[in-house]
Structure formats: C-alpha cells, structure tokens
Write an enzyme that holds these catalytic residues in place. Sequence first.
Site, mmCIF file in Angstrom:
data_model
loop_
_atom_site.group_PDB
_atom_site.id
_atom_site.type_symbol
_atom_site.label_atom_id
_atom_site.label_comp_id
_atom_site.label_asym_id
_atom_site.label_seq_id
_atom_site.Cartn_x
_atom_site.Cartn_y
_atom_site.Cartn_z
ATOM 1 N N SER A 1 38.126 41.688 40.615
ATOM 2 C CA SER A 1 37.363 42.464 41.592
ATOM 3 C C SER A 1 36.270 41.567 42.195
ATOM 4 O O SER A 1 36.591 40.548 42.791
ATOM 5 C CB SER A 1 36.797 43.725 40.941
ATOM 6 O OG SER A 1 36.264 44.606 41.890
ATOM 7 N N HIS B 1 42.009 44.862 44.943
ATOM 8 C CA HIS B 1 42.314 46.307 45.058
ATOM 9 C C HIS B 1 43.110 46.603 46.333
ATOM 10 O O HIS B 1 42.866 47.589 47.024
ATOM 11 C CB HIS B 1 41.021 47.133 45.070
ATOM 12 C CG HIS B 1 40.028 46.771 44.023
ATOM 13 N ND1 HIS B 1 40.290 46.887 42.681
ATOM 14 C CD2 HIS B 1 38.749 46.287 44.115
ATOM 15 C CE1 HIS B 1 39.225 46.505 41.982
ATOM 16 N NE2 HIS B 1 38.288 46.122 42.834
#
Length: 253
Positions: free
Chosen positions: A146, A181
Amino acid sequence: MKNLKNILTGIYLLSLFSVCSGQNTVPTVFATGGELNETYLRYIIELTKKADPKICFMPTAGADNPYAINWWYELCQKLPVKTVVLKTFINSSPEQSTFAETILSSDAVVVGGGNTLNMIAIWKAQGIDTVLMKAYKKGIIMAGGSAGSLCWFKMGITDSRPQKLTIVDCLGFIAASHCPHFTSEASRRPLYEKLILENKILPGYALDDKAAVLFKNGKFLKAVSLDNANSAWYISVKNGKLDEKKLETEIIR
C-alpha cells in the site's frame, strides 16, 4: 590485456564473496498491492539471503500506530527473523539509536500502510529519505505494501488528501508510477488509467491487493501473486492509446 584479466578476476572474486557471505548486494524493491502477510514476509526473508535477517519495520504512514506495531510483532513471531521498529513520532533521549544506525544495520526495510503524503514529508524532514537511498544502494531490501509499496516509485495516486484521490510524488527508487489496490477500490483503476493516458503521470505498475512485483537494479524482474484472482499490470500508452499489459505472475504460497 593483463589489466583486463585482473579486473575480471576482481569482479569474479567480489561476486563470489557476495554469494559466500550470504548477503544481498543488489538494489532491490519488493512491492505488494495491499497489506503485507506471512507469505510475502517469508519471501522478503529469502531475498536477504540470510538465515536470521534483521528487518526494520517503519509504521510512519500510520503515525506509528501501536496496533500496527503489535500486528508486525505477531507476524514475525513464528518466523526466522530479528526485528526492530523505527518510530518517527518520538521524544529525544540519549540511549536512542539514530535513524541511520537503525536502517543501515538492517537486512531489509518493510514500510507499512497509511498516509503516503504525510510519510514522505516526515521522512524528508528527518533526512530518512536520504538514509533509505543509501540503504537501497547498499543492497538492503526495500519492501512494503500500500503506502509501503507506493513510496518506492517516482509517483502514483494516493488517498492522502481530503475528498479525492490525487497524485503524489515519492522517493523515485523505481522510475515509474504505481497504483496499489488496483481493482479492490473502484475509483483507483479508472483514475490511474486516465492519468497515464493524459501523460499526467509516468507509465507504471498496478497491483491487486495480493499481487506483488520485484525489482533489481531499478528494473522489473518478476510479478508474484498469492492466487489466480490477484494480478499485476504494466500500463503505458502506445500510439496514443492505453496499453494495459497483464504481467505473468508466479503463484507463491
């Protein structure tokens, strides 16, 4: 000719020493699309080429959240690894190690998720960005998921600002953009594609939450995934049109 022979012999002996000493000496980045897990941590341990490596966890993006730190210790508990947590939200005391001492004595650095923009700002204010570059060139593994994957690239898209996803400039160890993501959050894919098509960010690598990419010497080496449902892409523009290439991935468990 004799000088060339001596140079080649020196290079061979240096590479042989690196292998025999069990140390990674190649600048390496391992980026995952979502939260790190045990499988990927084992993969990072293997990348260090050490039986019991020291890994530095950096929870800066999460403001040194104690829950994230506890999660990290639990993740490492059953694995062959020594770990240290580098906190940036601190009060000075004489017994503390410097940021440079902590990072440069590690075999790998793992960066946690959270606010990428704030993390980069803190690192630059503290001089940590410079230390990380030195560690990277030394062959210390740079890894994370992330925000912890985005930070290694030149730029990417982030949810670090209010209201909407925006572009963020990062450390630039990898001369490409990045989108974590990629398909798990509906707004990311169309924006990332649009920005690349409009030449507002560099071409780059997009990752689903359980996919990852490995770079050596700044060059893409391979993509891996935990299953067939999570993929990695390289997205660029060819002849004025978006070119979205799904990368062949190795499934690891």
